[in-house]
Structures are given as structure tokens and as C-alpha cells.
Design a protein around this motif. Structure first.
Motif, PDB file in Angstrom:
ATOM      1  N   LEU A   4       0.853  -1.186   0.000  1.00 21.25           N
ATOM      2  CA  LEU A   4       0.000   0.000   0.000  1.00 21.25           C
ATOM      3  C   LEU A   4       0.893   1.243   0.000  1.00 21.25           C
ATOM      4  O   LEU A   4       1.852   1.313   0.780  1.00 21.25           O
ATOM      5  CB  LEU A   4      -0.885  -0.021   1.250  1.00 21.25           C
ATOM      6  N   GLU A   5       0.550   2.213  -0.865  1.00 16.39           N
ATOM      7  CA  GLU A   5       1.310   3.466  -0.881  1.00 16.39           C
ATOM      8  C   GLU A   5       0.914   4.297   0.337  1.00 16.39           C
ATOM      9  O   GLU A   5      -0.278   4.476   0.606  1.00 16.39           O
ATOM     10  CB  GLU A   5       1.042   4.267  -2.160  1.00 16.39           C
ATOM     11  N   VAL A   6       1.923   4.809   1.019  1.00 19.25           N
ATOM     12  CA  VAL A   6       1.680   5.578   2.243  1.00 19.25           C
ATOM     13  C   VAL A   6       0.777   6.781   1.976  1.00 19.25           C
ATOM     14  O   VAL A   6      -0.086   7.121   2.787  1.00 19.25           O
ATOM     15  CB  VAL A   6       3.032   6.039   2.860  1.00 19.25           C
ATOM     16  N   GLU A   7       0.928   7.414   0.816  1.00 24.05           N
ATOM     17  CA  GLU A   7       0.162   8.643   0.544  1.00 24.05           C
ATOM     18  C   GLU A   7      -1.347   8.386   0.414  1.00 24.05           C
ATOM     19  O   GLU A   7      -2.132   9.327   0.463  1.00 24.05           O
ATOM     20  CB  GLU A   7       0.682   9.327  -0.719  1.00 24.05           C
ATOM     21  N   ARG A   8      -1.734   7.125   0.268  1.00 20.89           N
ATOM     22  CA  ARG A   8      -3.172   6.827   0.178  1.00 20.89           C
ATOM     23  C   ARG A   8      -3.849   6.835   1.551  1.00 20.89           C
ATOM     24  O   ARG A   8      -5.061   6.775   1.646  1.00 20.89           O
ATOM     25  CB  ARG A   8      -3.383   5.463  -0.506  1.00 20.89           C
ATOM     26  N   GLY A 101      10.909  -3.359   2.762  1.00 18.41           N
ATOM     27  CA  GLY A 101       9.461  -3.364   2.583  1.00 18.41           C
ATOM     28  C   GLY A 101       8.780  -2.185   3.266  1.00 18.41           C
ATOM     29  O   GLY A 101       7.566  -2.108   3.311  1.00 18.41           O
ATOM     30  N   GLY A 102       9.587  -1.266   3.817  1.00 19.07           N
ATOM     31  CA  GLY A 102       9.027  -0.039   4.389  1.00 19.07           C
ATOM     32  C   GLY A 102       8.396  -0.202   5.750  1.00 19.07           C
ATOM     33  O   GLY A 102       7.861   0.755   6.300  1.00 19.07           O
ATOM     34  N   LEU A 103       8.447  -1.433   6.292  1.00 21.26           N
ATOM     35  CA  LEU A 103       7.706  -1.691   7.524  1.00 21.26           C
ATOM     36  C   LEU A 103       8.472  -2.653   8.412  1.00 21.26           C
ATOM     37  O   LEU A 103       9.004  -3.655   7.935  1.00 21.26           O
ATOM     38  CB  LEU A 103       6.359  -2.274   7.125  1.00 21.26           C
ATOM     39  N   GLU A 104       8.526  -2.327   9.696  1.00 21.50           N
ATOM     40  CA  GLU A 104       9.241  -3.178  10.648  1.00 21.50           C
ATOM     41  C   GLU A 104       8.376  -3.322  11.892  1.00 21.50           C
ATOM     42  O   GLU A 104       7.999  -2.327  12.506  1.00 21.50           O
ATOM     43  CB  GLU A 104      10.547  -2.485  11.007  1.00 21.50           C
ATOM     44  N   LEU A 105       8.046  -4.564  12.243  1.00 23.41           N
ATOM     45  CA  LEU A 105       7.203  -4.794  13.413  1.00 23.41           C
ATOM     46  C   LEU A 105       8.049  -4.858  14.672  1.00 23.41           C
ATOM     47  O   LEU A 105       9.194  -5.303  14.629  1.00 23.41           O
ATOM     48  CB  LEU A 105       6.438  -6.114  13.264  1.00 23.41           C
ATOM     49  N   ASP A 106       7.484  -4.421  15.761  1.00 20.68           N
ATOM     50  CA  ASP A 106       8.146  -4.561  17.051  1.00 20.68           C
ATOM     51  C   ASP A 106       8.220  -6.055  17.386  1.00 20.68           C
ATOM     52  O   ASP A 106       7.206  -6.740  17.364  1.00 20.68           O
ATOM     53  CB  ASP A 106       7.309  -3.817  18.108  1.00 20.68           C
ATOM     54  N   PRO A 107       9.426  -6.557  17.691  1.00 24.00           N
ATOM     55  CA  PRO A 107       9.519  -8.006  17.956  1.00 24.00           C
ATOM     56  C   PRO A 107       8.722  -8.453  19.177  1.00 24.00           C
ATOM     57  O   PRO A 107       8.344  -9.614  19.297  1.00 24.00           O
ATOM     58  CB  PRO A 107      11.016  -8.248  18.160  1.00 24.00           C
ATOM     59  N   GLY A 117       9.799   5.359   3.933  1.00 22.29           N
ATOM     60  CA  GLY A 117       9.650   5.232   2.487  1.00 22.29           C
ATOM     61  C   GLY A 117       8.225   5.473   2.044  1.00 22.29           C
ATOM     62  O   GLY A 117       7.382   5.953   2.816  1.00 22.29           O
ATOM     63  N   ASP A 118       7.931   5.118   0.788  1.00 19.97           N
ATOM     64  CA  ASP A 118       6.645   5.470   0.180  1.00 19.97           C
ATOM     65  C   ASP A 118       5.650   4.326   0.166  1.00 19.97           C
ATOM     66  O   ASP A 118       4.459   4.534  -0.010  1.00 19.97           O
ATOM     67  CB  ASP A 118       6.863   5.919  -1.277  1.00 19.97           C
ATOM     68  N   VAL A 119       6.146   3.085   0.296  1.00 20.67           N
ATOM     69  CA  VAL A 119       5.266   1.922   0.157  1.00 20.67           C
ATOM     70  C   VAL A 119       5.409   1.015   1.383  1.00 20.67           C
ATOM     71  O   VAL A 119       6.517   0.782   1.863  1.00 20.67           O
ATOM     72  CB  VAL A 119       5.619   1.116  -1.121  1.00 20.67           C
ATOM     73  N   LEU A 120       4.264   0.541   1.876  1.00 18.56           N
ATOM     74  CA  LEU A 120       4.263  -0.409   2.986  1.00 18.56           C
ATOM     75  C   LEU A 120       3.956  -1.796   2.440  1.00 18.56           C
ATOM     76  O   LEU A 120       2.971  -1.986   1.737  1.00 18.56           O
ATOM     77  CB  LEU A 120       3.177  -0.042   3.994  1.00 18.56           C
TER      78      LEU A 120
END
Ligand SMILES: [Zn+2]
Ligand SMILES: [Zn+2]
Length: 191
Positions: A4-8, A101-107, A117-120
Motif C-alpha cells: 500500500l502506498e503511504v500517501e493513500r 518493505g518499508g515496515l518493521e514490526l516490534d519483535p 519510504g513510500d510503500v508499505l
């Protein structure tokens, strides 16, 4: 894809629906060590998302349907996943490397993470949900009666009298003898 694009994502909540395609499933089932499992219905992450300043909030669910084999009666059955998902993403601090991938989860806590970045790409999130919810012992039904250990009939559909007549279990004693022979201890089976 699960991107998903962040700007959406706007201040006003909007509905989104991301679907994992076949190629995605092929990779996931390898990672789950379930290379045989087929999709009956693709995995979909459907959610409502909005932003508060730089924070992104998501609320929805992951659902999908796979074909598994019952560990008791060995019959195939459909296993439906339906897991609620909540996620709050904060931007990565300035000057930090943007995660893959623009996304990092808390372990420690799957409901918190960071983005850049622009995309998740929600692949890691959906994988975690799947891995946590994957049945350790697949059961077609909680009350599955399984197979008769003597005649092999499916006791959900057929009834047999084997369990009432232990004398008619021709292989039960054989199993004990083999165990005695392999352990060398005839009392061991009496534990
Ligand atoms: Zn079963
Ligand atoms: Zn039987």
C-alpha cells in the motif's frame, strides 16, 4: 500484493483490501514448512486505515481458507483463518535506515511498528498472523473420533465393535512384543 502506498492513507479513515497472490502463497507455505497446502480462498488483509500526524493506524482482519488434513481421521478439510489485526506505525527516526518493505514490526508486540519510504509491504505482518494461528494439530472437528486403531474405519462415519472387544485386536499384542524385544524390558510397557 500486500503493498500500500503511504500517501493513500489520509486523516479520514478509508477501507483497503490487499490480497496475497499465488506466488506470495507459494513462498509463505514454504516458510511455514507446509509445501503441500493449497489455498481454497486467497488470504486477504482488509482494514480501515487513517493517519494522525505522522502516525498510521490500521484496524481490520486477515482471512483466508486453506485445505488441511485432519491428524486424527486423515480426511481433508477446510481451515478458515480469521484473525483481527490492529497496528500502529510510527515513522522511523530521521537518519535511520528504512526497513525492508518499508515496515518493521516490534519483535515484542505485533501491534506496534515503524515505517519509512513510500510503500508499505504488509507481508511480514500477515505472515506473523498466519504463523501464530496455524494449527499445531489439525483437526477436522474438535470432536473428531479419528480412525479405529484395529480395523482402520473412520469412526466419524462408521461404527465398529473393535474397542469393545480387546481380545479381537490381533495386532495389539504384537506391538507389545515388539516393544519388549526392542527395549529388553518386559515391564516397561506397564508404566
Ligand atoms: Zn478428523
Ligand atoms: Zn474398528
Amino acid at each position: 500484493m500486500l503493498c500500500l502506498e503511504v500517501e493513500r492513507i489520509k486523516k479520514t479513515p478509508r477501507e483497503f483490501r490487499l490480497e496475497g497472490d499465488r506466488a506470495w502463497w507459494e513462498r509463505v507455505r514454504e516458510a511455514l514448512r507446509e509445501p503441500e497446502v493449497e489455498l481454497s480462498r486467497p488470504f486477504v488483509f482488509s482494514f480501515r486505515a487513517h493517519r494522525i500526524g505522522m502516525r498510521l493506524l490500521f484496524r481490520g482482519e486477515v482471512d483466508g481458507l486453506v485445505g488441511l488434513v485432519c491428524g486424527r481421521c486423515l480426511e481433508p478439510y477446510g481451515y478458515e483463518f480469521r484473525e483481527p489485526v490492529q497496528l500502529l506505525l510510527e515513522p522511523v527516526p530521521a537518519g535511520t535506515v528504512i526497513p525492508d518493505g518499508g515496515l518493521e514490526l516490534d519483535p515484542e508486540d505485533l501491534e506496534i511498528g515503524r515505517y519509512g519510504g513510500d510503500v508499505l509491504d504488509f507481508d511480514p505482518l500477515v505472515r506473523e498472523v498466519l504463523a501464530l494461528d496455524w494449527p499445531v494439530q489439525p483437526r477436522c472437528d474438535e470432536g473428531c473420533k479419528g480412525l479405529c486403531s484395529v480395523c482402520g474405519c473412520n469412526r466419524n462415519h462408521e461404527s465398529c465393535v473393535c474397542s469393545d472387544q480387546s481380545v479381537s485386536r490381533p495386532f495389539a499384542r504384537l506391538g507389545e512384543l515388539i516393544e519388549e524385544a526392542s527395549t529388553g524390558d518386559p515391564d516397561r510397557r506397564k508404566r
